[in-house]
Each structure stands twice: as structure tokens, then as C-alpha cells.
Design a protein around this motif. Structure first.
Motif, PDB file in Angstrom:
ATOM      1  N   UNK A  84      19.087  27.798  28.399  1.00 44.72           N
ATOM      2  CA  UNK A  84      18.522  26.543  29.090  1.00 44.72           C
ATOM      3  C   UNK A  84      19.310  26.071  30.173  1.00 44.72           C
ATOM      4  N   UNK A  85      20.754  26.348  30.207  1.00 44.63           N
ATOM      5  CA  UNK A  85      21.608  25.780  31.071  1.00 44.63           C
ATOM      6  C   UNK A  85      22.905  26.852  31.389  1.00 44.63           C
ATOM      7  N   UNK A  86      23.150  26.860  32.626  1.00 43.80           N
ATOM      8  CA  UNK A  86      24.257  27.889  32.681  1.00 43.80           C
ATOM      9  C   UNK A  86      25.122  27.202  33.834  1.00 43.80           C
ATOM     10  N   UNK A  87      26.409  26.985  33.630  1.00 46.79           N
ATOM     11  CA  UNK A  87      27.282  26.432  34.391  1.00 46.79           C
ATOM     12  C   UNK A  87      28.572  27.685  34.840  1.00 46.79           C
ATOM     13  N   UNK A  88      28.850  27.472  36.206  1.00 48.98           N
ATOM     14  CA  UNK A  88      30.097  28.383  36.486  1.00 48.98           C
ATOM     15  C   UNK A  88      31.101  27.502  36.791  1.00 48.98           C
ATOM     16  N   UNK A  89      32.307  27.536  36.156  1.00 50.31           N
ATOM     17  CA  UNK A  89      33.394  26.654  36.009  1.00 50.31           C
ATOM     18  C   UNK A  89      34.399  27.469  36.859  1.00 50.31           C
ATOM     19  N   UNK A 103      42.314  35.335  50.006  1.00 51.20           N
ATOM     20  CA  UNK A 103      41.181  35.306  50.702  1.00 51.20           C
ATOM     21  C   UNK A 103      39.919  36.411  50.008  1.00 51.20           C
ATOM     22  N   UNK A 104      40.450  37.553  49.923  1.00 53.94           N
ATOM     23  CA  UNK A 104      39.858  38.676  49.367  1.00 53.94           C
ATOM     24  C   UNK A 104      39.734  38.727  47.893  1.00 53.94           C
ATOM     25  N   UNK A 105      40.666  37.941  47.165  1.00 48.55           N
ATOM     26  CA  UNK A 105      40.824  38.085  45.843  1.00 48.55           C
ATOM     27  C   UNK A 105      39.932  37.536  44.831  1.00 48.55           C
ATOM     28  N   UNK A 106      40.100  37.678  43.634  1.00 45.52           N
ATOM     29  CA  UNK A 106      39.045  37.242  42.530  1.00 45.52           C
ATOM     30  C   UNK A 106      39.068  35.686  42.304  1.00 45.52           C
ATOM     31  N   UNK A 107      38.030  35.179  42.045  1.00 48.92           N
ATOM     32  CA  UNK A 107      37.500  33.729  42.038  1.00 48.92           C
ATOM     33  C   UNK A 107      37.317  33.667  40.503  1.00 48.92           C
ATOM     34  N   UNK A 108      38.095  33.604  39.758  1.00 51.10           N
ATOM     35  CA  UNK A 108      38.156  33.794  37.934  1.00 51.10           C
ATOM     36  C   UNK A 108      37.318  32.377  37.760  1.00 51.10           C
ATOM     37  N   UNK A 109      36.451  32.581  36.930  1.00 47.49           N
ATOM     38  CA  UNK A 109      35.789  31.508  36.178  1.00 47.49           C
ATOM     39  C   UNK A 109      35.290  31.581  34.836  1.00 47.49           C
ATOM     40  N   UNK A 110      34.730  30.444  34.210  1.00 47.06           N
ATOM     41  CA  UNK A 110      34.438  30.207  32.883  1.00 47.06           C
ATOM     42  C   UNK A 110      32.888  30.243  33.060  1.00 47.06           C
ATOM     43  N   UNK A 111      32.104  31.012  32.548  1.00 37.29           N
ATOM     44  CA  UNK A 111      30.698  31.039  32.415  1.00 37.29           C
ATOM     45  C   UNK A 111      30.341  30.327  31.095  1.00 37.29           C
ATOM     46  N   UNK A 112      29.721  29.313  31.119  1.00 33.77           N
ATOM     47  CA  UNK A 112      29.205  28.153  29.962  1.00 33.77           C
ATOM     48  C   UNK A 112      27.742  28.226  29.899  1.00 33.77           C
ATOM     49  N   UNK A 113      27.044  28.572  28.767  1.00 37.88           N
ATOM     50  CA  UNK A 113      25.975  28.378  28.707  1.00 37.88           C
ATOM     51  C   UNK A 113      25.198  27.801  27.664  1.00 37.88           C
ATOM     52  N   UNK A 118      17.477  28.562  17.505  1.00 40.98           N
ATOM     53  CA  UNK A 118      16.746  27.433  16.720  1.00 40.98           C
ATOM     54  C   UNK A 118      17.557  26.561  15.879  1.00 40.98           C
ATOM     55  N   UNK A 119      17.168  25.610  15.735  1.00 43.66           N
ATOM     56  CA  UNK A 119      17.726  24.255  14.915  1.00 43.66           C
ATOM     57  C   UNK A 119      19.142  24.323  15.124  1.00 43.66           C
ATOM     58  N   UNK A 120      19.655  24.222  16.346  1.00 45.46           N
ATOM     59  CA  UNK A 120      21.160  24.335  16.644  1.00 45.46           C
ATOM     60  C   UNK A 120      21.329  23.928  18.169  1.00 45.46           C
ATOM     61  N   UNK A 121      22.238  23.043  18.260  1.00 45.97           N
ATOM     62  CA  UNK A 121      22.900  22.889  19.448  1.00 45.97           C
ATOM     63  C   UNK A 121      23.939  23.904  19.872  1.00 45.97           C
ATOM     64  N   UNK A 122      23.755  24.778  20.685  1.00 43.21           N
ATOM     65  CA  UNK A 122      24.574  26.191  20.683  1.00 43.21           C
ATOM     66  C   UNK A 122      24.890  26.714  22.231  1.00 43.21           C
ATOM     67  N   UNK A 123      26.183  26.829  22.421  1.00 40.74           N
ATOM     68  CA  UNK A 123      26.784  27.373  23.447  1.00 40.74           C
ATOM     69  C   UNK A 123      27.543  28.710  23.513  1.00 40.74           C
TER      70      UNK A 123
END
Length: 169
Positions: A84-89, A103-113, A118-123
Motif C-alpha cells: 500500500x506504500x513504498x518509499x525509496x530512502x 556520477x556513474x556510481x551506485x545510488x544506494x537506498x533503502x526500500x521501505x514498504x 491481514x490484522x497487522x500494521x506490517x512493513x
């Protein structure tokens, strides 16, 4: 040929294990090295997963070294339940590289979804931290990852987290 063969092996394994949520790193979506195949969509089409989120880590129209050419690779989370939500940090960039390399190198990140379990606030949280930095970037990446997980924990949310931390346990 070779890309599809390997993906079929991955899909066979996923279909045998039937995980509810899967955290992936180094997934290609539009890279020359994998025949410009969107591996996230391919896995959704060939496994039981219904939902996916993707966060690019390395995106360039052309990488001049090693014949790489076009690259779009990153982290992905696949789920049997709706994402239901996805955030690139964005994680901090390395400071031990010259400007052109960076400039050509990696842009590392955390993907938080946020996942509608069911019945849970879950990430689900996925990352791929730096491997070769000689500065304090690795520590910053791990600390950022830890802070996000601490915030979820303090907020009372259930979560799974993982990735390629490029570190010795």
C-alpha cells in the motif's frame, strides 16, 4: 537465453518455497546485461506474487566501463499481499570517489514498504549497503537502516528487514 534460464531457476525455487514476502537486491529492470528484461515484472508473471515495489540503485543510459551500457538495477520487494506504500530512502553517497566516478556510481537506498498483511500494521524493509567504500559511508548506511527499523519498532509496527549488508556478521 541465459537470463531466462537463470530466472526460470529462481522462479522454480520461489514457487517451491512459496514465501509470503521476498526481499531482492541487484534486480535489473532495463539493463543491457540482462537483455533489457524487467526482472521484477517477469517474476510477478512467473510466480505466485501479486505485488511488487522497486527502488533503483544504479540507473544510467550508458555506463562506459566493461561494456555495461544501459543499466537500471536496484532493490525489490515482492508480496502476496498488497503493497500500500513504498518509499525509496536515499543513503549517503561515498565521499572517497572523484566526481566523474561518483556520477556513474551506485545510488544506494533503502526500500521501505507497507504491506496489507491481514490484522497487522506490517512493513518490509530492504537495503543493499556499500561494499568498497574506504570512508565512513558503510557505517552511515548501517546506522540509517538501523534508525528506520528502530522507528518502526518504537511505533509498534511489525516488520521484516534484510538485504545485502556487505559486511561480516
Amino acid at each position: 537465453g541465459e537470463v531466462i534460464t537463470h530466472l526460470n531457476d529462481v522462479a522454480d525455487y520461489i514457487n517451491a518455497v512459496q514465501p509470503d514476502i521476498l526481499l531482492l537486491q541487484e534486480v535489473d529492470t532495463e539493463s543491457k546485461r540482462s537483455g533489457y528484461l524487467d526482472q521484477v515484472q517477469w517474476l510477478l508473471d512467473h510466480t505466485h506474487f501479486n505485488y511488487g515495489a522497486y527502488a533503483s540503485m544504479w540507473q544510467a543510459q550508458f555506463i562506459p566501463s566493461d561494456g555495461l551500457g544501459r543499466v537500471d538495477a536496484g532493490n525489490a520487494i515482492l508480496s502476496r499481499w498488497e503493497i500500500t506504500e513504498a518509499e525509496r530512502i536515499q543513503l549517503p553517497l561515498r565521499t572517497d570517489q572523484d566526481g566523474l566516478t561518483q556520477y556513474f556510481y551506485l545510488r544506494r537506498n533503502i526500500l521501505k514498504t507497507k504491506i496489507d498483511v491481514p490484522n497487522q500494521d506490517f512493513y518490509a524493509v530492504c537495503t543493499h549497503t556499500t561494499a568498497f567504500a574506504t570512508d565512513d559511508t558503510k557505517q552511515k548506511h548501517v546506522e540509517t537502516f538501523e534508525q528506520i527499523l528502530n522507528d518502526l519498532n518504537i511505533g509498534g509496527s511489525a516488520f521484516i528487514a534484510g538485504g545485502d549488508l556487505n559486511s561480516v556478521p
